[in-house]
Design a protein around this motif. Structure first.
Motif, mmCIF file in Angstrom:
data_model
loop_
_atom_site.group_PDB
_atom_site.id
_atom_site.type_symbol
_atom_site.label_atom_id
_atom_site.label_comp_id
_atom_site.label_asym_id
_atom_site.label_seq_id
_atom_site.Cartn_x
_atom_site.Cartn_y
_atom_site.Cartn_z
ATOM 1 N N VAL A 47 0.853 -1.182 0.000
ATOM 2 C CA VAL A 47 0.000 0.000 0.000
ATOM 3 C C VAL A 47 0.889 1.232 0.000
ATOM 4 O O VAL A 47 2.045 1.198 0.439
ATOM 5 C CB VAL A 47 -0.961 0.019 1.214
ATOM 6 N N THR A 48 0.338 2.319 -0.488
ATOM 7 C CA THR A 48 1.115 3.557 -0.589
ATOM 8 C C THR A 48 0.836 4.523 0.552
ATOM 9 O O THR A 48 1.543 5.516 0.681
ATOM 10 C CB THR A 48 0.800 4.249 -1.923
ATOM 11 N N GLY A 49 -0.188 4.270 1.355
ATOM 12 C CA GLY A 49 -0.497 5.182 2.444
ATOM 13 C C GLY A 49 -1.731 4.735 3.180
ATOM 14 O O GLY A 49 -2.290 3.649 2.954
ATOM 15 N N ILE A 50 -2.181 5.579 4.094
ATOM 16 C CA ILE A 50 -3.330 5.248 4.933
ATOM 17 C C ILE A 50 -4.612 5.154 4.093
ATOM 18 O O ILE A 50 -5.431 4.249 4.283
ATOM 19 C CB ILE A 50 -3.477 6.286 6.057
ATOM 20 N N GLN A 51 -4.790 6.073 3.154
ATOM 21 C CA GLN A 51 -5.999 6.057 2.332
ATOM 22 C C GLN A 51 -6.071 4.798 1.488
ATOM 23 O O GLN A 51 -7.158 4.224 1.309
ATOM 24 C CB GLN A 51 -6.044 7.305 1.444
ATOM 25 N N ASP A 52 -4.927 4.357 0.987
ATOM 26 C CA ASP A 52 -4.906 3.134 0.194
ATOM 27 C C ASP A 52 -5.251 1.924 1.052
ATOM 28 O O ASP A 52 -5.972 1.012 0.619
ATOM 29 C CB ASP A 52 -3.536 2.961 -0.445
ATOM 30 N N LEU A 53 -4.757 1.893 2.284
ATOM 31 C CA LEU A 53 -5.065 0.783 3.190
ATOM 32 C C LEU A 53 -6.549 0.764 3.534
ATOM 33 O O LEU A 53 -7.182 -0.305 3.536
ATOM 34 C CB LEU A 53 -4.215 0.897 4.452
ATOM 35 N N GLU A 54 -7.127 1.919 3.837
ATOM 36 C CA GLU A 54 -8.552 1.967 4.137
ATOM 37 C C GLU A 54 -9.392 1.587 2.918
ATOM 38 O O GLU A 54 -10.450 0.964 3.056
ATOM 39 C CB GLU A 54 -8.928 3.361 4.628
ATOM 40 N N LYS A 55 -8.923 1.922 1.733
ATOM 41 C CA LYS A 55 -9.641 1.539 0.525
ATOM 42 C C LYS A 55 -9.652 0.028 0.361
ATOM 43 O O LYS A 55 -10.668 -0.560 -0.016
ATOM 44 C CB LYS A 55 -8.993 2.198 -0.694
ATOM 45 N N ARG A 56 -8.529 -0.614 0.664
ATOM 46 C CA ARG A 56 -8.485 -2.077 0.558
ATOM 47 C C ARG A 56 -9.391 -2.737 1.594
ATOM 48 O O ARG A 56 -10.054 -3.740 1.300
ATOM 49 C CB ARG A 56 -7.045 -2.558 0.730
ATOM 50 N N LEU A 57 -9.415 -2.208 2.802
ATOM 51 C CA LEU A 57 -10.325 -2.748 3.815
ATOM 52 C C LEU A 57 -11.779 -2.564 3.387
ATOM 53 O O LEU A 57 -12.631 -3.441 3.605
ATOM 54 C CB LEU A 57 -10.070 -2.081 5.156
#
Length: 251
Positions: free
Chosen positions: A81-91
Motif C-alpha cells: 500500500v502507498t499510504g493510509i488512504q490506500d489501506l482503508e480503501k483495501r479494507l
C-alpha cells in the motif's frame, strides 16, 4: 559321479529363475495411496453448505478467533500500500461483498420469521420488502444489520444539518468491535480499520439500489476514545428518486 563344486552350488541357490515345473507367483497391483486435499469432508458427508441459515442466528463466535482473523485481514491489506488512504480503501473493498451477502441473509431470516408467525397465528402479515426510502434503509442498517454483526444496535443515526450536503447521513458507533484489538502506530494515528465496516454498509446500500459512498472517521471523546462516525454519501440519482417518492407519499 563327482559332487558339484561349492561355488556352483552357491550359484544355483542364488538363481531365482523358475524352472519349467514351477509357476511364477501372481503380481499384485500396487495399493493406491490416499490423496490429501485441502477440503476435509466429515464422516456424515455434510459441510457448512448443508447447514440451515437460521441455525446460527443466535450463536456467538469467539472474540479471540475474530480478533486473530481480522488482524490477518488487516495485515494482508497492508501489503504493497502507498499510504493510509490506500489501506482503508483495501479494507473497504474487503467488506463490500460481505454487505451484499448479509443483505440477502437479513431478508431471508425476516421472511422465515414472518412465515412462522403467520402459521402460528390467524393474523395476516406480509414479509418485509426491500426499502424504497433512505430513512428506511438507514434504520435497517442502524438496527437489524448492526445486531446481526455486533449483537447490538448502533449508537446514533444523524442527518447532515448543512443545506449544502443534504445527501450526507452519519451512523455512529461509540466502541467499534473491529478497532478493539487493533494497535495503530503513532505515525498512522489517522488510520481507522472500521473502513471494513464502511465497506459492509456500502455493499448493503448498493444491494438495495442506493448508490452510496461510505467512509469511516475517527471522532474520539473523553468517554469513547475509539468513537467512529460512518459518513454515508448518497448519489444524485438516489436523491432525485427520494424527492419523487416523497411527493408520491411512498414511505
Amino acid at each position: 559321479m563327482a559332487a558339484p563344486s561349492r561355488q556352483s552350488a552357491m550359484l544355483s541357490l542364488g538363481n531365482n529363475t523358475p524352472t519349467s515345473n514351477e509357476k511364477p507367483s501372481p503380481q499384485l497391483p500396487p495399493t493406491p495411496q490416499p490423496t490429501t486435499t485441502g477440503l476435509r469432508v466429515p464422516s456424515n458427508r455434510k459441510t457448512i453448505y448443508d447447514r440451515h441459515l437460521n441455525r446460527s442466528r443466535t450463536g456467538e463466535l469467539s472474540r479471540a478467533s475474530f480478533a486473530y482473523l481480522f488482524a490477518e485481514m488487516v495485515t494482508y491489506a497492508q501489503r504493497r500500500v502507498t499510504g493510509i488512504q490506500d489501506l482503508e480503501k483495501r479494507l473497504n473493498e474487503q467488506g463490500y461483498p460481505l454487505g451484499l451477502r448479509l443483505l440477502d441473509m437479513l431478508f431471508y431470516r425476516a421472511t422465515s420469521t414472518s412465515s412462522s408467525a403467520l402459521s402460528s397465528s390467524s393474523t395476516t402479515s406480509s414479509p418485509p420488502n426491500r426499502p424504497l426510502r433512505i430513512l428506511t434503509l438507514l434504520h435497517l442498517i442502524h438496527g437489524p444489520l448492526w445486531r446481526l454483526l455486533f449483537q447490538r444496535a448502533a449508537d446514533a443515526l444523524e442527518h447532515s444539518v448543512s443545506p449544502d450536503t443534504p445527501n450526507e447521513y452519519m451512523i455512529t458507533d461509540n466502541e467499534p468491535l473491529v478497532n478493539t484489538y487493533i494497535s495503530v502506530p503513532r505515525e498512522m494515528n489517522m488510520l481507522n480499520c472500521a473502513a471494513y465496516v464502511a465497506g459492509v454498509i456500502e455493499g448493503v446500500c448498493d444491494g438495495c439500489g442506493f448508490e452510496a459512498k461510505v467512509s469511516a472517521h475517527n471522532q474520539p471523546t473523553d468517554m469513547w476514545p475509539s468513537r467512529t462516525v460512518f459518513l454515508v454519501r448518497f448519489g444524485d440519482s438516489v436523491m432525485e428518486r427520494e424527492k419523487v417518492l416523497e411527493r408520491s407519499g411512498i414511505k
